[in-house]
Enzyme design. Structure first.
Site, short mmCIF file in Angstrom:
data_model
loop_
_atom_site.label_atom_id
_atom_site.label_comp_id
_atom_site.label_asym_id
_atom_site.label_seq_id
_atom_site.Cartn_x
_atom_site.Cartn_y
_atom_site.Cartn_z
CD GLU A 154 -3.28 -1.32 1.67
OE1 GLU A 154 -3.40 -0.23 2.77
OE2 GLU A 154 -3.85 -2.39 1.71
C1 HEC Z 1 -2.89 0.75 -2.05
C2 HEC Z 1 -4.40 0.79 -1.81
C3 HEC Z 1 -4.79 1.36 -0.50
C4 HEC Z 1 -4.02 2.62 0.12
C5 HEC Z 1 -2.89 3.33 -0.37
C6 HEC Z 1 -5.05 2.85 1.31
N1 HEC Z 1 -5.85 1.82 1.40
FE1 HEC Z 1 -7.20 1.82 2.96
N2 HEC Z 1 -7.70 -0.22 2.13
C7 HEC Z 1 -7.25 -0.80 1.07
C8 HEC Z 1 -7.81 -2.26 1.01
C9 HEC Z 1 -7.51 -3.34 0.00
C10 HEC Z 1 -8.44 -2.37 2.08
C11 HEC Z 1 -9.07 -3.83 2.55
C12 HEC Z 1 -8.23 -4.62 3.21
C13 HEC Z 1 -8.65 -5.65 3.92
O1 HEC Z 1 -9.90 -5.87 4.36
O2 HEC Z 1 -8.11 -6.64 4.22
C14 HEC Z 1 -8.41 -1.06 2.86
C15 HEC Z 1 -9.38 -0.89 4.12
C16 HEC Z 1 -9.33 0.38 4.49
C17 HEC Z 1 -10.13 0.70 5.58
C18 HEC Z 1 -11.19 -0.31 6.29
C19 HEC Z 1 -12.72 -0.05 5.65
C20 HEC Z 1 -13.38 -1.30 5.94
O3 HEC Z 1 -14.66 -1.11 5.56
O4 HEC Z 1 -13.12 -2.31 6.57
C21 HEC Z 1 -10.25 2.04 5.92
C22 HEC Z 1 -10.71 2.77 7.01
C23 HEC Z 1 -8.92 2.70 5.13
N3 HEC Z 1 -8.55 1.77 4.59
C24 HEC Z 1 -8.51 3.86 5.22
C25 HEC Z 1 -7.50 4.32 4.75
C26 HEC Z 1 -6.56 5.35 5.06
C27 HEC Z 1 -6.78 6.25 5.81
C28 HEC Z 1 -5.43 5.33 4.14
C29 HEC Z 1 -4.32 6.10 4.14
C30 HEC Z 1 -3.47 6.16 5.50
C31 HEC Z 1 -5.56 4.05 3.19
N4 HEC Z 1 -6.73 3.26 3.69
C32 HEC Z 1 -4.66 3.76 2.28
C33 HEC Z 1 -6.45 -0.05 0.20
C34 HEC Z 1 -5.76 0.86 0.29
#
Ligand code: HEC
Ligand code: HEC
Length: 457
Positions: free
Chosen positions: A267
């Protein structure tokens, strides 16, 4: 057949209402009258399905219909919480009585006789114990308990949904109270800043495009150095309402959640040292942090600001919520009858609460095995099992919230499902287990589209 959907005590309060609603569709409000003949057909459709869903609902309706008896429900939910982490301790509680029964049954002891002989002594002992306990309770160091509680976990603000004018199992969304606008502003800036990542190219918003459903529209995400992720990015819209975060619920709070994207090699591939150093070298950020927190950037402050921003992302004012608040014309007849089917087919048993999901864990393939070919199962498909290691948690996921679902495709944990129609067909077949018509699917999709609210600025 499902349906022990209830995993934690919280949503229990919702289910009786949902079931009541199903049990008495006639208790509908004036909205019914405004509907045309088409709706009648749909109710007839729905009735057919009901008899087929029958089994599915019996337990719930029978046991839950008297929502007055909270105690009964509480017990019921305890028994049902097959996916609950605490069930290990439930088991141990259950074994205790068994042991006692065996002891009395052995004939070696006669409790009544013992009581007669040693009653007074026993009573005195009990009294001593009680007094002793009371004494230690009142003399305990008062400050220790609250302090420990306060630091043990981040306090989550209580969410209060808006008031509904209808007797429905779903409440309209309302914004979180008491959010600090300047913290939100800072959090928004951080959320959109690629400078936080290892190669200064990926921001939270790269994968969670707030104005496009709060995710990236890809089956799986692309992170730093074009690294390909393994699950579908869920939306950040209304994520603050989820009882746990991630598909497998491996973290609870949004603060904990932040650790993963910041550090993950697929990520943002960064670290808090890197983030803090980047922000400290930026005068603009320095003064903004000073203004909001009265001090320089720290890991805690970065988290607090981003989480404040995430909490601000509640999508109010959807047509469905307008209808809940009393606007008769907010839903057309397809949307309305789709909602009716949603309750009738018991989708509501799993997708419930103000976010219409995000309140419990459930198995994908509750009614019919979803992963028919064991060879095709990948690690990510095991869901909650990867966290607990419990056999019963295989293919179990946090039930996704359905708010704004029209713009969060592709669907399911692996992003394998292209359209909302297909997702609904899968749900009807594998989660509910009834035959369905394309007309029903069309109406449910119409209802789901009415759940898209206003994305905050
Ligand atoms: C490269 C892509 C990527 C980036 C960059 C990223 N995310 Fe995500 N995010 C994801 C993915 C894929 C998941 C689901 C992972 C899992 O469930 O295992 C996720 C899950 C989440 C969730 C949980 C949502 C849920 O319904 O469960 C949150 C809140 C979130 N991210 C916030 C953020 C924040 C704040 C940042 C920056 C600091 C960020 N993400 C950066 C891809 C990304
Ligand atoms: C037994 C619980 C259960 C029932 C009943 C149920 N669902 Fe689901 N639903 C889930 C789970 C769990 C997932 C996530 C599965 C996954 O991603 O692998 C899900 C996913 C979805 C999705 C995809 C969401 C996304 O963001 O990917 C939609 C849409 C959906 N459900 C709609 C419905 C509808 C409509 C019904 C009724 C016909 C229904 N569900 C009944 C548990 C349930």
């Amino acid at each position: 057949m499902p349906q022990q959907p209830i995993d934690q005590p919280e949503p229990s309060k919702q289910l009786p209402a949902a079931q009541n609603e199903i049990a008495s569709p006639s208790a509908e409000t004036a909205a019914n009258e405004s509907l045309d003949g088409e709706t009648l057909t749909s109710e007839a459709d729905a009735d057919t399905s009901e008899s087929e869903v029958g089994n599915n609902q019996v337990v719930d309706v029978d046991t839950l219909i008297d929502d007055e008896t909270e105690l009964d429900n509480a017990t019921l939910f305890d028994e049902k919480s097959s996916y609950n982490e605490d069930s290990a301790s439930d088991n141990s509680q259950q074994t205790e009585p068994t042991v006692e029964v065996e002891a009395t049954g052995s004939g070696r002891f006669n409790p009544k006789e013992l009581l007669r002989q040693y009653g007074a002594t026993a009573l005195a002992c009990c009294l001593c114990l009680v007094l002793g306990f009371a004494a230690s309770w009142f003399t305990r160091p008062q400050s220790v308990v609250p302090q420990e509680e306060a630091t043990a976990e981040q306090p989550r603000p209580v969410y209060v949904a808006a008031t509904s004018r209808r007797n429905e199992p779903i409440s309209p969304l309302a914004p979180f109270a008491d959010l600090e606008p300047r913290a939100i502003e800072l959090g928004k800036r951080l959320f959109h800043d690629p400078g936080l990542s290892g190669d200064a190219r990926i921001s939270c918003a790269s994968c969670h495009q707030v104005d496009q459903g709060g995710e990236d529209g890809r089956p799986v995400s692309i992170g730093i150095g074009k690294a390909v992720g393994n699950v579908n990015a869920p939306t950040v819209l209304n994520a603050a309402l989820n009882f746990v975060q991630f598909w497998d619920g491996r973290v609870e709070t949004l603060e904990e959640q932040l650790e993963i994207p910041i550090h993950s090699e697929t990520e943002m591939g960064s670290s808090w040292e890197r983030v803090v150093s980047y922000l400290t070298h930026n005068n603009d950020y320095m003064s903004q942090f000073e203004e909001v927190f009265g001090g320089p950037p720290t890991e805690e402050r970065v988290k607090e600001a981003i989480v404040a921003y995430e909490r601000s992302l509640i999508t109010i004012d959807s047509p469905f919520d307008d209808w809940l608040k009393g606007d008769e014309l907010a839903l057309d007849s397809d949307e309305y009858s789709g909602y009716y089917l949603f309750k009738q087919l018991n989708c509501i048993a799993c997708h419930q609460g103000p976010a219409i999901g995000g309140t419990m864990f459930q198995k994908l393939g509750e009614a019919k095995t979803y992963f028919a070919d064991p060879q095709a199962v990948r690690e990510i498909d095991l869901g909650r099992f990867n966290v607990t290691g419990h056999e019963r948690d295989k293919f179990v996921f946090r039930v996704p919230a359905l708010r704004n679902v029209a713009s969060t495709g592709p669907y399911l944990h692996d992003g394998s499902v292209e359209t909302l129609e297909q997702a609904v067909e899968i749900m009807i077949e594998y989660q509910v287990g009834v035959p369905t018509t394309s007309e029903d699917v069309r109406r449910i999709v119409a209802f789901l589209k009415s759940l898209s609210g206003r994305v905050p600025e």
